[in-house]
Design a protein around this motif. Sequence first.
Motif, PDB file in Angstrom:
ATOM      1  N   LEU A   1       0.840  -1.200   0.000  1.00  0.00           N
ATOM      2  CA  LEU A   1       0.000   0.000   0.000  1.00  0.00           C
ATOM      3  C   LEU A   1       0.873   1.248   0.000  1.00  0.00           C
ATOM      4  N   ARG A   2       1.942   1.221   0.753  1.00  0.00           N
ATOM      5  CA  ARG A   2       2.880   2.363   0.803  1.00  0.00           C
ATOM      6  C   ARG A   2       3.498   2.615  -0.579  1.00  0.00           C
ATOM      7  N   CYS A   3       3.760   1.538  -1.323  1.00  0.00           N
ATOM      8  CA  CYS A   3       4.343   1.647  -2.667  1.00  0.00           C
ATOM      9  C   CYS A   3       3.283   1.856  -3.747  1.00  0.00           C
ATOM     10  N   GLU A   4       2.034   2.028  -3.323  1.00  0.00           N
ATOM     11  CA  GLU A   4       0.903   2.237  -4.223  1.00  0.00           C
ATOM     12  C   GLU A   4       0.694   1.070  -5.192  1.00  0.00           C
ATOM     13  N   ARG A   5       0.969  -0.106  -4.702  1.00  0.00           N
ATOM     14  CA  ARG A   5       0.699  -1.335  -5.466  1.00  0.00           C
ATOM     15  C   ARG A   5      -0.517  -1.986  -4.814  1.00  0.00           C
ATOM     16  N   TYR A   6      -1.650  -1.393  -5.107  1.00  0.00           N
ATOM     17  CA  TYR A   6      -2.885  -1.706  -4.388  1.00  0.00           C
ATOM     18  C   TYR A   6      -3.379  -3.129  -4.628  1.00  0.00           C
ATOM     19  N   LEU A   7      -3.176  -3.663  -5.805  1.00  0.00           N
ATOM     20  CA  LEU A   7      -3.613  -5.029  -6.064  1.00  0.00           C
ATOM     21  C   LEU A   7      -2.850  -6.018  -5.174  1.00  0.00           C
ATOM     22  N   LEU A   8      -1.536  -5.861  -5.086  1.00  0.00           N
ATOM     23  CA  LEU A   8      -0.753  -6.737  -4.207  1.00  0.00           C
ATOM     24  C   LEU A   8      -1.118  -6.504  -2.741  1.00  0.00           C
ATOM     25  N   GLY A   9      -1.410  -5.261  -2.376  1.00  0.00           N
ATOM     26  CA  GLY A   9      -1.875  -4.982  -1.017  1.00  0.00           C
ATOM     27  C   GLY A   9      -3.170  -5.718  -0.726  1.00  0.00           C
ATOM     28  N   ALA A  10      -4.074  -5.739  -1.703  1.00  0.00           N
ATOM     29  CA  ALA A  10      -5.343  -6.457  -1.536  1.00  0.00           C
ATOM     30  C   ALA A  10      -5.117  -7.963  -1.448  1.00  0.00           C
ATOM     31  N   VAL A  11      -4.185  -8.484  -2.232  1.00  0.00           N
ATOM     32  CA  VAL A  11      -3.874  -9.918  -2.164  1.00  0.00           C
ATOM     33  C   VAL A  11      -3.377 -10.269  -0.763  1.00  0.00           C
ATOM     34  N   PHE A  12      -2.497  -9.450  -0.215  1.00  0.00           N
ATOM     35  CA  PHE A  12      -1.991  -9.734   1.128  1.00  0.00           C
ATOM     36  C   PHE A  12      -3.061  -9.539   2.191  1.00  0.00           C
ATOM     37  N   ALA A  13      -3.993  -8.624   1.982  1.00  0.00           N
ATOM     38  CA  ALA A  13      -5.131  -8.504   2.907  1.00  0.00           C
ATOM     39  C   ALA A  13      -5.942  -9.796   2.896  1.00  0.00           C
ATOM     40  N   GLY A  14      -6.123 -10.380   1.726  1.00  0.00           N
ATOM     41  CA  GLY A  14      -6.824 -11.659   1.637  1.00  0.00           C
ATOM     42  C   GLY A  14      -6.057 -12.780   2.310  1.00  0.00           C
ATOM     43  N   LEU A  15      -4.733 -12.781   2.169  1.00  0.00           N
ATOM     44  CA  LEU A  15      -3.918 -13.800   2.829  1.00  0.00           C
ATOM     45  C   LEU A  15      -3.997 -13.671   4.351  1.00  0.00           C
ATOM     46  N   ILE A  16      -4.123 -12.430   4.821  1.00  0.00           N
ATOM     47  CA  ILE A  16      -4.286 -12.208   6.263  1.00  0.00           C
ATOM     48  C   ILE A  16      -5.573 -12.866   6.744  1.00  0.00           C
ATOM     49  N   VAL A  17      -6.650 -12.667   5.997  1.00  0.00           N
ATOM     50  CA  VAL A  17      -7.948 -13.246   6.358  1.00  0.00           C
ATOM     51  C   VAL A  17      -7.874 -14.768   6.355  1.00  0.00           C
ATOM     52  N   LEU A  18      -7.106 -15.335   5.448  1.00  0.00           N
ATOM     53  CA  LEU A  18      -6.961 -16.792   5.383  1.00  0.00           C
ATOM     54  C   LEU A  18      -6.011 -17.350   6.442  1.00  0.00           C
ATOM     55  N   SER A  19      -5.331 -16.461   7.161  1.00  0.00           N
ATOM     56  CA  SER A  19      -4.331 -16.898   8.129  1.00  0.00           C
ATOM     57  C   SER A  19      -4.800 -16.859   9.579  1.00  0.00           C
ATOM     58  N   HIS A  20      -5.586 -15.841   9.929  1.00  0.00           N
ATOM     59  CA  HIS A  20      -5.972 -15.703  11.333  1.00  0.00           C
ATOM     60  C   HIS A  20      -7.289 -14.962  11.456  1.00  0.00           C
ATOM     61  N   SER A  21      -7.980 -15.219  12.560  1.00  0.00           N
ATOM     62  CA  SER A  21      -9.311 -14.645  12.757  1.00  0.00           C
ATOM     63  C   SER A  21      -9.292 -13.192  13.220  1.00  0.00           C
ATOM     64  N   PHE A  22      -8.281 -12.776  14.005  1.00  0.00           N
ATOM     65  CA  PHE A  22      -8.307 -11.456  14.613  1.00  0.00           C
ATOM     66  C   PHE A  22      -7.432 -10.426  13.919  1.00  0.00           C
ATOM     67  N   VAL A  23      -6.335 -10.830  13.311  1.00  0.00           N
ATOM     68  CA  VAL A  23      -5.406  -9.882  12.686  1.00  0.00           C
ATOM     69  C   VAL A  23      -6.077  -9.090  11.547  1.00  0.00           C
ATOM     70  N   PRO A  24      -7.049  -9.659  10.819  1.00  0.00           N
ATOM     71  CA  PRO A  24      -7.690  -8.860   9.759  1.00  0.00           C
ATOM     72  C   PRO A  24      -8.292  -7.547  10.236  1.00  0.00           C
ATOM     73  N   PHE A  25      -8.675  -7.471  11.507  1.00  0.00           N
ATOM     74  CA  PHE A  25      -9.229  -6.217  12.014  1.00  0.00           C
ATOM     75  C   PHE A  25      -8.210  -5.092  11.934  1.00  0.00           C
ATOM     76  N   ALA A  26      -6.925  -5.403  12.086  1.00  0.00           N
ATOM     77  CA  ALA A  26      -5.877  -4.406  11.965  1.00  0.00           C
ATOM     78  C   ALA A  26      -5.572  -4.079  10.517  1.00  0.00           C
ATOM     79  N   ALA A  27      -5.899  -4.996   9.622  1.00  0.00           N
ATOM     80  CA  ALA A  27      -5.560  -4.817   8.210  1.00  0.00           C
ATOM     81  C   ALA A  27      -6.566  -3.948   7.459  1.00  0.00           C
ATOM     82  N   ILE A  28      -7.727  -3.775   8.041  1.00  0.00           N
ATOM     83  CA  ILE A  28      -8.779  -3.037   7.347  1.00  0.00           C
ATOM     84  C   ILE A  28      -8.621  -1.552   7.537  1.00  0.00           C
TER      85      ILE A  28
END
Length: 175
Positions: A148-175
């Motif tokens: 997101l800092r590098c303005e590569r929003y698609l990759l940022g979104a992919v990693f947000a999805g990986l966060i959701v697939l990894s843990h139940s609580f950490v996604p709250f920090a990612a949003i």
Amino acid sequence: KMKPLILVVFFVFTFQLILGIYSQFPTTITPDAAMHAEIVNIIREQGFIRTWEPYAPNDYSYPPLFHYLATLLTPFLLSIDAVRVLGIIIWLCFPLSLYVLVATYKKEAALTAACLGAVAPPLATVFIYGEFPQLLAMLFLIWEWYFLRCERYLLGAVFAGLIVLSHSFVPFAAI
């Protein structure tokens, strides 16, 4: 100029590797690591998991990305060892990831961030207690911020999805 940096990186990596191996293998297995190993066993037996059976009759609701990654190591390791080795690998990625992220803000502070990330008590505690899916999600959170800092929003979104697939609580920090 690069030689001191390489020595510091080598020292941090070696320090973290020794602590990682020592904290996981000569000690007793933590309840979290054991639970994750059981999930890996279920994946090995059932493939795609929908329930906790044979352990419990309720539906499975834990995000399984970490467990599927650990399953890839089970041809070579026992499930519990696969879980702990993958945990060590994830933990070893934190200093590099913090270095890369902080370098986008201030390059001079990146090495300090990497060194602090190697010894940060909150990260070490999550690691030592075997909360590896949370650690994976936290690592993905750093990479999401980086993209997101590098303005590569698609990759940022992919990693947000990986966060959701990894843990139940950490996604709250990612949003």
